[in-house]
Design an enzyme around this catalytic site. Sequence first.
Site, mmCIF file in Angstrom:
data_model
loop_
_atom_site.group_PDB
_atom_site.id
_atom_site.type_symbol
_atom_site.label_atom_id
_atom_site.label_comp_id
_atom_site.label_asym_id
_atom_site.label_seq_id
_atom_site.Cartn_x
_atom_site.Cartn_y
_atom_site.Cartn_z
ATOM 1 N N ASP A 1 85.131 -44.421 -11.808
ATOM 2 C CA ASP A 1 84.597 -44.817 -10.496
ATOM 3 C C ASP A 1 83.368 -45.728 -10.590
ATOM 4 O O ASP A 1 82.998 -46.361 -9.601
ATOM 5 C CB ASP A 1 84.218 -43.570 -9.681
ATOM 6 C CG ASP A 1 85.382 -42.625 -9.456
ATOM 7 O OD1 ASP A 1 86.534 -43.050 -9.638
ATOM 8 O OD2 ASP A 1 85.132 -41.454 -9.097
ATOM 9 N N ASP B 1 80.292 -45.004 -10.581
ATOM 10 C CA ASP B 1 79.357 -44.670 -9.501
ATOM 11 C C ASP B 1 78.146 -43.851 -9.961
ATOM 12 O O ASP B 1 77.548 -43.130 -9.176
ATOM 13 C CB ASP B 1 80.097 -43.935 -8.374
ATOM 14 C CG ASP B 1 80.716 -42.614 -8.841
ATOM 15 O OD1 ASP B 1 80.636 -42.308 -10.047
ATOM 16 O OD2 ASP B 1 81.271 -41.895 -7.997
ATOM 17 N N GLY C 1 86.996 -35.380 -14.196
ATOM 18 C CA GLY C 1 88.204 -36.200 -14.345
ATOM 19 C C GLY C 1 88.114 -36.997 -15.634
ATOM 20 O O GLY C 1 87.064 -37.554 -15.945
ATOM 21 N N THR D 1 83.036 -42.316 -16.111
ATOM 22 C CA THR D 1 83.894 -42.213 -14.930
ATOM 23 C C THR D 1 84.547 -43.565 -14.672
ATOM 24 O O THR D 1 83.904 -44.604 -14.837
ATOM 25 C CB THR D 1 83.139 -41.794 -13.642
ATOM 26 O OG1 THR D 1 84.014 -41.977 -12.515
ATOM 27 C CG2 THR D 1 81.873 -42.593 -13.387
ATOM 28 N N ARG E 1 86.881 -42.636 -5.324
ATOM 29 C CA ARG E 1 86.221 -41.658 -4.460
ATOM 30 C C ARG E 1 85.331 -42.343 -3.410
ATOM 31 O O ARG E 1 85.834 -43.171 -2.684
ATOM 32 C CB ARG E 1 85.435 -40.662 -5.288
ATOM 33 C CG ARG E 1 85.633 -39.313 -4.600
ATOM 34 C CD ARG E 1 85.044 -38.126 -5.114
ATOM 35 N NE ARG E 1 85.244 -37.670 -6.417
ATOM 36 C CZ ARG E 1 85.983 -36.604 -6.742
ATOM 37 N NH1 ARG E 1 86.699 -35.994 -5.830
ATOM 38 N NH2 ARG E 1 86.005 -36.166 -7.967
ATOM 39 N N ASP F 1 78.832 -37.185 -12.576
ATOM 40 C CA ASP F 1 77.666 -36.615 -11.915
ATOM 41 C C ASP F 1 77.686 -35.077 -11.901
ATOM 42 O O ASP F 1 76.651 -34.449 -12.096
ATOM 43 C CB ASP F 1 77.602 -37.147 -10.477
ATOM 44 C CG ASP F 1 76.224 -36.995 -9.883
ATOM 45 O OD1 ASP F 1 75.274 -37.561 -10.446
ATOM 46 O OD2 ASP F 1 76.083 -36.259 -8.897
ATOM 47 N N ARG G 1 87.283 -29.161 -14.142
ATOM 48 C CA ARG G 1 86.181 -29.308 -13.180
ATOM 49 C C ARG G 1 85.470 -27.965 -12.989
ATOM 50 O O ARG G 1 84.938 -27.670 -11.924
ATOM 51 C CB ARG G 1 86.715 -29.838 -11.852
ATOM 52 C CG ARG G 1 87.305 -31.252 -11.944
ATOM 53 C CD ARG G 1 87.476 -31.863 -10.569
ATOM 54 N NE ARG G 1 88.246 -33.099 -10.599
ATOM 55 C CZ ARG G 1 87.712 -34.304 -10.814
ATOM 56 N NH1 ARG G 1 86.428 -34.417 -11.047
ATOM 57 N NH2 ARG G 1 88.471 -35.388 -10.805
#
Length: 342
Positions: free
Chosen positions: A127, A129, A10, A125, A171, A102, A71
Amino acid sequence: MKVALLTGGGDCPGLNAVIRAVVRTIHNAGGECIGLLEGWRGAITGNHIPLKAIDTDEIIARGGTILGSSRTNPYKDPTNVQKLVDTFAKLELSALVAIGGDDTLGVAMRLYEERKLPVVGVPKTIDNDLSCTDFTFGFDTSINIVMEAADRLKTTAESHRRIMVIETMGRDAGWIACFAGIATAADFTLVPEQEVNLDQMCDVLKQRRADGKAYGLIIVSEGAKLPREGLVTSSAEIDDFGHVRLGGVGQAIADEIKRRTGIETRATTLGHMQRGGPPSAYDRVLATRLGIHAARLVINGQFGHMVALRGLQIVHVPLSEAVGTLRTLDLEFMREAEEFSK
Ligand code: F6P
């Protein structure tokens, strides 16, 4: 020295700033860069564009990625891994800088370990994360977008005496929701890392209304699990890396609030708004610094590593340490947010 770059997974604001910084640093060292298009897909097909320092100078302010993203997972089909290795030889590449999350960095690690390809990783990202780095670029821009949306939604909520539920991305990690919740003075924030307590949330909302607050604001992360239904998904499809598409928990929470409190409640899903547009100043600086340091790893021949932010320093860690473990929200931030949800 001929260095390829790719952006996978993404997209997020700041990718172009990394590209610019890598290209400039390699150029300063006498090397040249090319861009493989659309993530690992471009590495498989060899589809690429030249990247010159002069052409990339202005892209720092642009969202998305000038290289396109996908992706695509080359390991889904072993023949693609061989094609990718062949691309490396055909284009006479000295190194590859893979900018991704990741999944993308997991592929980079395997290519380094199993095929001995000279790769360097750059974490990205919205996110936030990824392991081994304090923050990822994209995250700051994203929480600012949520904050701006919340500021707007609050005024209309106040006019209509409504409760607004904002669903954020992220996510399986609640970083975006938690930080946005603190920044927007949300009445309650729901994250995947904690059990959703609907009773407590509705009690808080009713109490605030009784105390005279004309509106309510709830921030919910797309990965927050409903007490009975669990994870809410918006599509049965899974991507090349096995991820489902999340979305819909915000509406479910809004319906539940209306049912339990009787207060009119609306849900807004911010979706890809959170990933679009120009990066914040913080993300431009972080992305630029990571790009410079990734290029320096290439110049020094230190492959199989990912650049990372530790405190104020840019460090590097082996990809094998960085990938595979999701960095979920540090719940200390939720304890702080919860001071305002009592
Ligand atoms: O990982 C970044 C992210 O934006 C997540 O927050 C979100 O769940 C997902 O990507 C959306 O993916 P897509 O763009 O494929 O719909």
